[in-house]
Each structure stands twice: as C-alpha cells, then as structure tokens.
Write a protein that holds these residues in place. Structure first.
Motif, PDB file in Angstrom:
ATOM      1  N   GLN A   1      43.531  46.656  27.125  1.00  0.00           N
ATOM      2  CA  GLN A   1      42.179  46.613  27.708  1.00  0.00           C
ATOM      3  C   GLN A   1      42.223  45.945  29.080  1.00  0.00           C
ATOM      4  N   PRO A   2      41.920  46.665  30.171  1.00  0.00           N
ATOM      5  CA  PRO A   2      41.969  46.060  31.498  1.00  0.00           C
ATOM      6  C   PRO A   2      41.130  44.784  31.611  1.00  0.00           C
ATOM      7  N   THR A   3      40.006  44.755  30.904  1.00  0.00           N
ATOM      8  CA  THR A   3      39.112  43.609  31.047  1.00  0.00           C
ATOM      9  C   THR A   3      39.675  42.348  30.405  1.00  0.00           C
ATOM     10  N   ALA A   4      40.699  42.512  29.557  1.00  0.00           N
ATOM     11  CA  ALA A   4      41.306  41.342  28.929  1.00  0.00           C
ATOM     12  C   ALA A   4      42.383  40.743  29.814  1.00  0.00           C
ATOM     13  N   MET A   5      42.712  41.428  30.921  1.00  0.00           N
ATOM     14  CA  MET A   5      43.785  40.970  31.799  1.00  0.00           C
ATOM     15  C   MET A   5      43.188  40.271  33.011  1.00  0.00           C
ATOM     16  N   ASN A   6      43.983  39.368  33.609  1.00  0.00           N
ATOM     17  CA  ASN A   6      43.482  38.810  34.864  1.00  0.00           C
ATOM     18  C   ASN A   6      43.781  39.789  36.001  1.00  0.00           C
ATOM     19  N   ALA A   7      43.127  39.579  37.119  1.00  0.00           N
ATOM     20  CA  ALA A   7      43.206  40.545  38.222  1.00  0.00           C
ATOM     21  C   ALA A   7      44.643  40.772  38.681  1.00  0.00           C
ATOM     22  N   PHE A   8      45.448  39.716  38.699  1.00  0.00           N
ATOM     23  CA  PHE A   8      46.813  39.858  39.214  1.00  0.00           C
ATOM     24  C   PHE A   8      47.716  40.604  38.231  1.00  0.00           C
ATOM     25  N   GLU A   9      47.436  40.481  36.935  1.00  0.00           N
ATOM     26  CA  GLU A   9      48.199  41.277  35.962  1.00  0.00           C
ATOM     27  C   GLU A   9      47.946  42.763  36.212  1.00  0.00           C
TER      28      GLU A   9
ATOM     29  N   GLN B 131      39.909  44.019  47.020  1.00  0.00           N
ATOM     30  CA  GLN B 131      40.508  45.150  47.743  1.00  0.00           C
ATOM     31  C   GLN B 131      41.744  45.674  46.994  1.00  0.00           C
ATOM     32  N   MET B 132      42.569  44.754  46.504  1.00  0.00           N
ATOM     33  CA  MET B 132      43.787  45.164  45.795  1.00  0.00           C
ATOM     34  C   MET B 132      43.451  45.792  44.443  1.00  0.00           C
ATOM     35  N   LEU B 133      42.458  45.233  43.762  1.00  0.00           N
ATOM     36  CA  LEU B 133      42.063  45.800  42.458  1.00  0.00           C
ATOM     37  C   LEU B 133      41.522  47.213  42.622  1.00  0.00           C
ATOM     38  N   ILE B 134      40.695  47.412  43.629  1.00  0.00           N
ATOM     39  CA  ILE B 134      40.128  48.750  43.867  1.00  0.00           C
ATOM     40  C   ILE B 134      41.254  49.736  44.202  1.00  0.00           C
ATOM     41  N   ALA B 135      42.227  49.277  44.998  1.00  0.00           N
ATOM     42  CA  ALA B 135      43.368  50.142  45.343  1.00  0.00           C
ATOM     43  C   ALA B 135      44.155  50.518  44.086  1.00  0.00           C
ATOM     44  N   LEU B 136      44.336  49.537  43.213  1.00  0.00           N
ATOM     45  CA  LEU B 136      45.071  49.795  41.959  1.00  0.00           C
ATOM     46  C   LEU B 136      44.315  50.803  41.097  1.00  0.00           C
ATOM     47  N   LEU B 137      42.995  50.631  41.041  1.00  0.00           N
ATOM     48  CA  LEU B 137      42.185  51.539  40.218  1.00  0.00           C
ATOM     49  C   LEU B 137      42.249  52.957  40.766  1.00  0.00           C
ATOM     50  N   CYS B 138      42.197  53.086  42.096  1.00  0.00           N
ATOM     51  CA  CYS B 138      42.292  54.418  42.710  1.00  0.00           C
ATOM     52  C   CYS B 138      43.647  55.047  42.404  1.00  0.00           C
ATOM     53  N   GLU B 139      44.692  54.246  42.569  1.00  0.00           N
ATOM     54  CA  GLU B 139      46.060  54.736  42.379  1.00  0.00           C
ATOM     55  C   GLU B 139      46.295  55.205  40.945  1.00  0.00           C
ATOM     56  N   SER B 140      45.743  54.448  39.999  1.00  0.00           N
ATOM     57  CA  SER B 140      46.013  54.750  38.591  1.00  0.00           C
ATOM     58  C   SER B 140      44.953  55.649  37.976  1.00  0.00           C
ATOM     59  N   GLU B 141      43.990  56.034  38.793  1.00  0.00           N
ATOM     60  CA  GLU B 141      42.875  56.870  38.331  1.00  0.00           C
ATOM     61  C   GLU B 141      42.160  56.236  37.140  1.00  0.00           C
ATOM     62  N   MET B 142      42.154  54.902  37.155  1.00  0.00           N
ATOM     63  CA  MET B 142      41.434  54.152  36.122  1.00  0.00           C
ATOM     64  C   MET B 142      40.016  53.902  36.667  1.00  0.00           C
ATOM     65  N   LYS B 143      39.045  54.090  35.850  1.00  0.00           N
ATOM     66  CA  LYS B 143      37.678  53.898  36.339  1.00  0.00           C
ATOM     67  C   LYS B 143      37.059  52.667  35.685  1.00  0.00           C
ATOM     68  N   LEU B 144      36.612  51.740  36.513  1.00  0.00           N
ATOM     69  CA  LEU B 144      35.902  50.560  36.016  1.00  0.00           C
ATOM     70  C   LEU B 144      34.655  50.382  36.869  1.00  0.00           C
ATOM     71  N   ALA B 145      33.541  50.083  36.240  1.00  0.00           N
ATOM     72  CA  ALA B 145      32.303  49.846  36.986  1.00  0.00           C
ATOM     73  C   ALA B 145      32.461  48.594  37.853  1.00  0.00           C
ATOM     74  N   ASP B 146      31.715  48.565  38.960  1.00  0.00           N
ATOM     75  CA  ASP B 146      31.849  47.441  39.901  1.00  0.00           C
ATOM     76  C   ASP B 146      31.586  46.102  39.219  1.00  0.00           C
ATOM     77  N   VAL B 148      32.240  45.322  36.209  1.00  0.00           N
ATOM     78  CA  VAL B 148      33.417  44.970  35.399  1.00  0.00           C
ATOM     79  C   VAL B 148      34.497  44.386  36.304  1.00  0.00           C
ATOM     80  N   VAL B 149      34.683  45.008  37.466  1.00  0.00           N
ATOM     81  CA  VAL B 149      35.656  44.493  38.448  1.00  0.00           C
ATOM     82  C   VAL B 149      35.271  43.064  38.839  1.00  0.00           C
ATOM     83  N   GLU B 150      33.990  42.853  39.105  1.00  0.00           N
ATOM     84  CA  GLU B 150      33.520  41.509  39.494  1.00  0.00           C
ATOM     85  C   GLU B 150      33.759  40.501  38.371  1.00  0.00           C
ATOM     86  N   THR B 151      33.566  40.941  37.128  1.00  0.00           N
ATOM     87  CA  THR B 151      33.786  40.041  35.985  1.00  0.00           C
ATOM     88  C   THR B 151      35.258  39.644  35.887  1.00  0.00           C
TER      89      THR B 151
END
Lengths: 25, 213
Positions: A1-9, B131-146, B148-151
């Motif tokens: 689950q992505p939400t269970a990981m920290n941002a750097f993981e 910025q890095m998280l959004i890039a990772l999400l784009c690269e992996s085609e993983m979709k997370l609502a904004d 969720v990213v903020e959380t």
C-alpha cells in the motif's frame, strides 16, 4: 500500500535511481 | 616481485592513473580497469569521445536516449563532479565509489541527501519531496489523489523533520535514515564487487604490468 510507506520509500522505487542498469551493456 | 610499483606504469590516455584512483577509492587497480571497460562502452554509445553525456547516461539506465527522468538527471548532475556537463572517467570512478558495498556509510548518507536536495539549498524541502513523488507516480503510472500525496508527505515530515521547521537538514536526514535503513538500499550496488568478472576484457587492455587484487 503506497500510503503505508513514507515518501522517500516511494521515491526510491524510481527506475531512474536504479543504477544497476548501468552495468547491463 | 608481484608488485605493480616495481615497473614503470603507463596511464590511460587522458585519464588519471588507475593506481591513484584505486588508492583513493574502495576499488582495486583491476576493478578500476574493469570500470574503464564499462566507461568506454557507455561513453561511446552515442558519440565516442571518452566522456559520458546526459544522453548516454540516460541511454545506459533506460536503454532509451530520449527518456527524461528527474532522478536520472539528478544523479547525472551529482556524478558530473567538475560541472562540465559531462562525466569523465575520474568522476565516474569516484562517484560509483560511494555505491561500493565497502564505502563509508556517511558518504552514502551525504550523497542520498544531495540527491533529494534537488535545488542544492542544503535542505530537503517539502516542495522538492512533492515534485519527486509526482514524478515517481507519473513514471510508474500509479494514481494517487493530491490529498493522499499530501498525507504521505505530512507523515514523512512528522517523522523526518524533527524540529518541524518544514525542511529536512542533513542531521535530521542522518537520524531518519538510521531509523529507516532501507532508504539507503539504493546507495549500494553489490554488482561493484564483481566488476572484474563482468568485464574480464580489462586484462587485455591493462596498463599495469601485473594485476593485483
């Protein structure tokens, strides 16, 4: 689950950070 | 006598002596020479000029020269120690040295901090992480609502930003990675232990009179 990981993981999963590919020539 | 210093040494054309590079890194002379075989292969993939361009670096990582990637760009910039816009052999060996299994943990921590400090301010800031998280999400085609990213970023900064000033400094990063050692996994390439096995042709191109372990 992505939400269970920290941002750097999550970030460290990027293919751009996988330097092992450098050796695959 | 089995000693590489017993005879005069030739140098790589235009490159630093492999013996000097070996003495200043975790690599043996043979491993530096094997790395030179790898370097020649990467640096000649687009233009055979003895230097690795960003395009050649991206081609080596993604097998696709047109693929732009924020992380590969950042690693290229950190490998480009002399800030010439290209990676020469000295840069290549000294940078890969940080990824050696025997390299100092502090060097790995420092490199990883600079990797994520995209704008080199001495702090990993919230907007950089986003910025890095959004890039990772784009690269992996993983979709997370904004939200969720903020959380995810909120939780990360609660853990990593100990003085809660909204940015992570090197001391906070050191403590954070010591509590989350998996974050440094990308900073070690076990492959570097076997580099002479992977590029055995270094023996035929060796510039030292005797190969030493």
């Amino acid at each position: 689950q992505p939400t269970a990981m920290n941002a750097f993981e999550l970030i460290s999963m990027s293919k751009g950070l996988n330097l092992e590919n450098l050796f695959d020539v | 006598m089995g000693c590489f210093n017993s005879k005069a040494r030739k140098q790589f054309p235009g490159q630093e002596d492999p013996v000097i590079l070996a003495s200043q890194t975790a690599f043996t002379v043979s491993e530096v020479e094997a790395l030179f075989e790898l370097f020649k292969s990467i640096s000649s993939s687009v233009v055979d000029d003895g230097l690795i361009s960003k395009e050649e670096f991206q081609l080596a990582i993604f097998k696709n020269r047109k693929k732009e990637n924020i992380f590969a760009n950042r690693i290229f910039d950190l490998f480009d120690v002399k800030k010439k816009g290209v990676i020469d052999f000295d840069d290549f060996v000294r940078s890969l040295n940080v990824f050696h299994p025997n390299a100092a943990l502090e060097d790995k921590i420092d490199f990883s901090f600079r990797l994520y400090d995209l704008d080199s301010t001495g702090f990993i800031e919230r907007q950089e992480v986003k910025q890095m998280l959004i890039a990772l999400l784009c690269e992996s085609e993983m979709k997370l609502a904004d939200e969720v990213v903020e959380t995810i970023i909120d939780k990360t900064f609660v853990d990593a930003d100990q003085n809660q000033d909204g940015k992570i400094d090197i001391d906070e990063w050191r403590k954070f990675v010591s509590e989350n050692p998996s974050l440094l996994k990308i900073m070690t390439l076990p492959y570097l232990r076997d580099i002479t096995t992977s590029f055995p042709s270094f023996v035929f191109n060796s510039n030292v009179d005797e190969i030493v372990a």
